[in-house]
Design a protein around this motif. Structure first.
Motif, mmCIF file in Angstrom:
data_model
loop_
_atom_site.group_PDB
_atom_site.id
_atom_site.type_symbol
_atom_site.label_atom_id
_atom_site.label_comp_id
_atom_site.label_asym_id
_atom_site.label_seq_id
_atom_site.Cartn_x
_atom_site.Cartn_y
_atom_site.Cartn_z
ATOM 1 N N LEU A 58 0.822 -1.206 0.000
ATOM 2 C CA LEU A 58 0.000 0.000 0.000
ATOM 3 C C LEU A 58 0.859 1.260 0.000
ATOM 4 N N ASN A 59 1.984 1.248 0.708
ATOM 5 C CA ASN A 59 2.870 2.407 0.689
ATOM 6 C C ASN A 59 3.432 2.669 -0.700
ATOM 7 N N THR A 60 3.640 1.595 -1.463
ATOM 8 C CA THR A 60 4.228 1.743 -2.801
ATOM 9 C C THR A 60 3.178 2.105 -3.845
ATOM 10 N N TRP A 61 1.995 1.486 -3.767
ATOM 11 C CA TRP A 61 1.041 1.545 -4.866
ATOM 12 C C TRP A 61 -0.263 2.246 -4.534
ATOM 13 N N ALA A 62 -0.410 2.826 -3.345
ATOM 14 C CA ALA A 62 -1.688 3.455 -2.979
ATOM 15 C C ALA A 62 -2.057 4.577 -3.949
ATOM 16 N N LEU A 63 -1.098 5.429 -4.280
ATOM 17 C CA LEU A 63 -1.377 6.540 -5.193
ATOM 18 C C LEU A 63 -1.734 6.035 -6.577
ATOM 19 N N PHE A 64 -1.009 5.022 -7.040
ATOM 20 C CA PHE A 64 -1.303 4.451 -8.354
ATOM 21 C C PHE A 64 -2.698 3.833 -8.381
ATOM 22 N N LEU A 65 -3.073 3.115 -7.326
ATOM 23 C CA LEU A 65 -4.403 2.518 -7.253
ATOM 24 C C LEU A 65 -5.490 3.587 -7.236
ATOM 25 N N PHE A 66 -5.213 4.705 -6.565
ATOM 26 C CA PHE A 66 -6.184 5.795 -6.520
ATOM 27 C C PHE A 66 -6.417 6.367 -7.924
ATOM 28 N N PHE A 67 -5.329 6.662 -8.643
ATOM 29 C CA PHE A 67 -5.465 7.205 -9.995
ATOM 30 C C PHE A 67 -6.090 6.177 -10.946
ATOM 31 N N LEU A 68 -5.729 4.903 -10.774
ATOM 32 C CA LEU A 68 -6.304 3.860 -11.622
ATOM 33 C C LEU A 68 -7.809 3.770 -11.412
ATOM 34 N N ALA A 69 -8.235 3.793 -10.149
ATOM 35 C CA ALA A 69 -9.669 3.742 -9.855
ATOM 36 C C ALA A 69 -10.381 4.974 -10.397
ATOM 37 N N ALA A 70 -9.737 6.150 -10.261
ATOM 38 C CA ALA A 70 -10.361 7.381 -10.754
ATOM 39 C C ALA A 70 -10.535 7.343 -12.266
ATOM 40 N N PHE A 71 -9.499 6.896 -12.988
ATOM 41 C CA PHE A 71 -9.588 6.837 -14.443
ATOM 42 C C PHE A 71 -10.630 5.824 -14.905
ATOM 43 N N LEU A 72 -10.694 4.691 -14.211
ATOM 44 C CA LEU A 72 -11.618 3.648 -14.637
ATOM 45 C C LEU A 72 -13.067 3.990 -14.318
ATOM 46 N N LEU A 73 -13.291 4.796 -13.261
ATOM 47 C CA LEU A 73 -14.646 5.172 -12.881
ATOM 48 C C LEU A 73 -15.150 6.392 -13.644
ATOM 49 N N LEU A 74 -14.230 7.188 -14.181
ATOM 50 C CA LEU A 74 -14.663 8.349 -14.960
ATOM 51 C C LEU A 74 -15.317 7.896 -16.260
ATOM 52 N N PRO A 75 -16.290 8.648 -16.758
ATOM 53 C CA PRO A 75 -16.936 8.253 -18.015
ATOM 54 C C PRO A 75 -16.002 8.309 -19.216
ATOM 55 N N VAL A 76 -14.921 9.081 -19.119
ATOM 56 C CA VAL A 76 -13.981 9.185 -20.247
ATOM 57 C C VAL A 76 -13.223 7.886 -20.442
#
Length: 251
Positions: A216-234
């Motif tokens: 989580l310390n390594t990938w938390a930010l990446f997971l956040f951006f990945l979730a944001a991109f995948l949930l956005l309609p774009v």
């Protein structure tokens, strides 16, 4: 979705910069695994794609003659769509081959293989994977490039496919990690000595907690951006779905 060609060039340039930065940071050991070699090949292909798209778009005559073919701005969209489809098709095979590579490493089934022979084998598999994926996209898939007649205002825009496999692969990986953590934290073996059982359980749980903490310390930010991109309609454009940071996450 319609994306302006300058935006495509900027995103491809940023992707190439990120790819080569991560390759340089991991240069001492990146070629010791399949994912490392594939990351280098992906960086090379992304760079070639970026240079080609930039050349076609910025050429003053409006077209480029290559091998007797007249390539125009419309071929920029075609090229990006083709590589986006190839990157989509590569997602699952890369995951499977990376899993097999890690399995061989953990079980040491190739421990007697000479380093040079192993490297040649990985390079051959990587090249063969690119070749088979390209054949699949052109000959077997239902890929139909979108090259519609557009108005003058949209002549510098491309219809780009969205990625369809990144979310599936991410969910598969997270479910696998969750199952491994649950299995390691809850499973115990029957031992006659109760103290041994307790010590083994505590040790196993400590390993699970430390692993999750590091992950989580390594990938938390990446997971956040990945979730944001995948949930956005774009969504995520297909040509950006495969990158070295994503391969590092798979690793």
């Amino acid at each position: 979705m319609m994306i302006p060609i300058p935006s495509i060039l900027i995103s491809l340039g940023g992707k190439c910069l990120l790819n080569w930065t991560l390759v340089f940071i991991q240069r001492n050991y990146i070629c010791q695994s399949f994912l490392g070699v594939f990351s280098v090949s992906l960086s090379v292909i992304d760079t070639a794609l970026t240079l080609s798209v930039t050349t076609f778009h910025l050429h003053t005559d409006g077209y480029v003659i290559l091998l007797g073919l007249k390539l125009t701005t419309f071929h920029v969209c075609l090229l990006v769509q083709i590589f986006g489809q190839i990157y989509n098709a590569l997602q699952l095979p890369v995951v499977v081959l990376a899993g097999l590579d890690h399995f061989c490493t953990l079980t040491q089934c190739l421990q007697f293989t000479i380093a040079g022979v192993r490297m040649f084998f990985i390079l051959s598999v990587t090249g063969f994977l690119w070749y088979l994926t390209a054949l699949y996209v052109f000959l077997l898939s239902d890929f139909n490039p979108v090259l519609e007649e557009v108005s003058y205002n949209q002549i510098h825009q491309c219809w780009i496919l969205r990625t369809s496999y990144t979310l599936q692969v991410a969910l598969l990986l997270l479910l696998s990690l969750g199952y491994a953590a649950l299995h390691a934290g809850c499973s115990t073996q029957l031992w006659k000595d109760q103290n041994t059982v307790q010590s083994r359980t505590l040790s196993r749980k400590n390993v699970v907690y430390q692993t999750l903490h590091v992950f989580l310390n390594t990938w938390a930010l990446f997971l956040f951006f990945l979730a944001a991109f995948l949930l956005l309609p774009v969504g995520i454009p297909a040509y950006l779905a495969m990158n070295v940071i994503w391969l590092s996450f798979l690793n």
